[in-house]
Design a protein around this motif. Structure first.
Motif, short mmCIF file in Angstrom:
data_model
loop_
_atom_site.label_atom_id
_atom_site.label_comp_id
_atom_site.label_asym_id
_atom_site.label_seq_id
_atom_site.Cartn_x
_atom_site.Cartn_y
_atom_site.Cartn_z
N PRO A 159 26.65 -31.08 14.19
CA PRO A 159 25.50 -30.86 13.30
C PRO A 159 25.02 -29.42 13.36
CG PRO A 159 24.84 -32.10 15.24
CD PRO A 159 26.32 -31.96 15.30
N SER A 160 24.48 -28.96 12.24
CA SER A 160 23.92 -27.61 12.19
C SER A 160 22.62 -27.59 12.99
CB SER A 160 23.67 -27.20 10.75
OG SER A 160 22.67 -28.01 10.19
N SER A 161 22.09 -26.40 13.20
CA SER A 161 20.85 -26.29 13.99
C SER A 161 19.68 -26.99 13.28
CB SER A 161 20.52 -24.83 14.24
OG SER A 161 20.28 -24.15 13.03
N LYS A 162 19.66 -26.98 11.96
CA LYS A 162 18.60 -27.66 11.22
C LYS A 162 18.72 -29.18 11.41
CE LYS A 162 15.24 -27.87 8.22
NZ LYS A 162 13.91 -27.49 8.57
N GLN A 163 19.96 -29.69 11.38
CA GLN A 163 20.16 -31.12 11.59
C GLN A 163 19.81 -31.51 13.02
OE1 GLN A 163 24.27 -31.35 10.49
NE2 GLN A 163 23.82 -32.10 8.43
N GLN A 164 20.14 -30.66 14.00
CA GLN A 164 19.79 -30.95 15.38
C GLN A 164 18.28 -30.98 15.56
OE1 GLN A 164 21.81 -27.98 17.69
NE2 GLN A 164 23.66 -29.21 17.89
N GLN A 165 17.59 -30.08 14.90
CA GLN A 165 16.14 -30.05 14.99
C GLN A 165 15.54 -31.32 14.39
OE1 GLN A 165 14.31 -26.83 12.88
NE2 GLN A 165 12.49 -26.87 14.17
N ASN A 166 16.10 -31.78 13.27
CA ASN A 166 15.62 -33.02 12.65
C ASN A 166 15.90 -34.22 13.54
OD1 ASN A 166 14.64 -31.72 10.43
ND2 ASN A 166 16.48 -32.07 9.19
N ILE A 167 17.03 -34.21 14.24
CA ILE A 167 17.37 -35.32 15.12
C ILE A 167 16.38 -35.37 16.28
CG2 ILE A 167 19.07 -36.15 16.79
CD1 ILE A 167 21.24 -35.10 14.84
N LEU A 168 16.09 -34.21 16.87
CA LEU A 168 15.23 -34.18 18.04
C LEU A 168 13.77 -34.42 17.70
CD1 LEU A 168 16.75 -31.17 19.99
CD2 LEU A 168 16.97 -33.59 20.53
N LEU A 169 13.29 -33.82 16.63
CA LEU A 169 11.86 -33.87 16.33
C LEU A 169 11.48 -34.95 15.32
CD1 LEU A 169 11.17 -30.05 16.14
CD2 LEU A 169 10.84 -31.59 18.07
N GLY A 170 12.40 -35.35 14.48
CA GLY A 170 12.05 -36.29 13.43
C GLY A 170 12.77 -37.61 13.54
N GLY A 171 13.18 -37.98 14.74
CA GLY A 171 13.97 -39.18 14.92
C GLY A 171 13.17 -40.46 14.82
N ASP A 172 13.89 -41.52 14.57
CA ASP A 172 13.30 -42.85 14.58
C ASP A 172 13.57 -43.44 15.95
OD1 ASP A 172 12.27 -45.31 14.06
OD2 ASP A 172 13.96 -45.99 12.84
N PHE A 173 12.52 -43.71 16.70
CA PHE A 173 12.67 -44.18 18.07
C PHE A 173 12.71 -45.70 18.16
CE2 PHE A 173 10.76 -39.96 18.40
CZ PHE A 173 11.74 -39.34 19.13
N GLY A 174 12.69 -46.40 17.04
CA GLY A 174 12.84 -47.84 17.04
C GLY A 174 11.54 -48.62 17.18
N PHE A 175 10.44 -47.95 17.33
CA PHE A 175 9.17 -48.64 17.45
C PHE A 175 8.06 -47.70 16.99
CE2 PHE A 175 9.71 -46.38 21.37
CZ PHE A 175 8.46 -45.88 21.67
N THR A 176 6.95 -48.27 16.61
CA THR A 176 5.77 -47.52 16.26
C THR A 176 4.62 -48.05 17.10
OG1 THR A 176 6.58 -47.30 14.00
CG2 THR A 176 4.26 -46.79 14.37
N PRO A 177 4.26 -47.33 18.16
CA PRO A 177 3.19 -47.86 19.00
C PRO A 177 1.84 -47.77 18.29
CG PRO A 177 3.83 -45.68 19.73
CD PRO A 177 4.78 -46.06 18.64
N SER A 178 1.07 -48.82 18.44
CA SER A 178 -0.27 -48.81 17.85
C SER A 178 -1.18 -47.98 18.75
CB SER A 178 -0.80 -50.23 17.71
OG SER A 178 -0.96 -50.81 18.99
N GLY A 179 -2.32 -47.62 18.22
CA GLY A 179 -3.28 -46.83 19.00
C GLY A 179 -3.78 -47.58 20.22
N ASP A 180 -3.96 -48.89 20.06
CA ASP A 180 -4.44 -49.70 21.18
C ASP A 180 -3.42 -49.73 22.32
OD1 ASP A 180 -6.67 -50.22 19.67
OD2 ASP A 180 -5.94 -52.17 18.95
N ALA A 181 -2.15 -49.85 21.96
CA ALA A 181 -1.11 -49.92 22.99
C ALA A 181 -1.03 -48.61 23.77
CB ALA A 181 0.24 -50.24 22.36
N VAL A 182 -1.19 -47.49 23.09
CA VAL A 182 -1.16 -46.19 23.77
C VAL A 182 -2.33 -46.06 24.72
CG1 VAL A 182 -1.31 -43.70 23.40
CG2 VAL A 182 0.10 -45.08 21.88
N VAL A 183 -3.50 -46.49 24.30
CA VAL A 183 -4.69 -46.42 25.16
C VAL A 183 -4.51 -47.30 26.38
CG1 VAL A 183 -7.15 -46.96 25.29
CG2 VAL A 183 -6.23 -45.78 23.29
N VAL A 184 -3.95 -48.49 26.20
CA VAL A 184 -3.73 -49.40 27.33
C VAL A 184 -2.74 -48.79 28.31
CG1 VAL A 184 -2.74 -51.63 27.98
CG2 VAL A 184 -4.35 -51.50 26.08
N GLU A 185 -1.64 -48.22 27.80
CA GLU A 185 -0.65 -47.60 28.68
C GLU A 185 -1.24 -46.42 29.45
OE1 GLU A 185 2.56 -48.43 29.34
OE2 GLU A 185 2.30 -50.24 28.15
#
Length: 101
Positions: free
Chosen positions: A53-79
């Motif tokens: 991948p080009s450097s732009k694609q690598q940057q999108n992979i690292l910074l804009g990736g889908d991590f498989g979950f979306t934590p809610s605000g409550d879950a982050v506060v609890v953690e």
């Protein structure tokens, strides 16, 4: 004194966990397939060399990736609350969760 007896092994386990890469393989260390067989496999299965991948694609992979979950605000506060109030429990839970996957 008791907390040091628990904290030192937990810290060592955490460092070991962080130092071992998850996806390390030994496939490229001792390649025993000769060139002709490799070319025959490429033709038979339609394999191509991977494109890096080009450097732009690598940057999108690292910074804009889908991590498989979306934590809610409550879950982050609890953690964060568990991390602040009970750091050893939080670290042990994270180690158990990382060993499951």
């Amino acid at each position: 004194m008791q907390s040091k007896k628990v904290l030192i092994p937990v810290a060592l386990l955490l460092l070991i966990q962080l130092s071992v890469p998850m996806c390390y393989t030994f496939a490229q260390d001792n390649l025993v397939i000769d060139h002709e067989t490799k070319e025959r496999f490429k033709e038979h299965y339609g394999l191509d060399e991977p494109e890096f991948p080009s450097s732009k694609q690598q940057q999108n992979i690292l910074l804009g990736g889908d991590f498989g979950f979306t934590p809610s605000g409550d879950a982050v506060v609890v953690e964060l609350t568990i991390l602040i109030r009970y750091p050893l429990i939080f670290i042990s839970q994270q180690l158990v969760h990382s060993l499951k996957s």
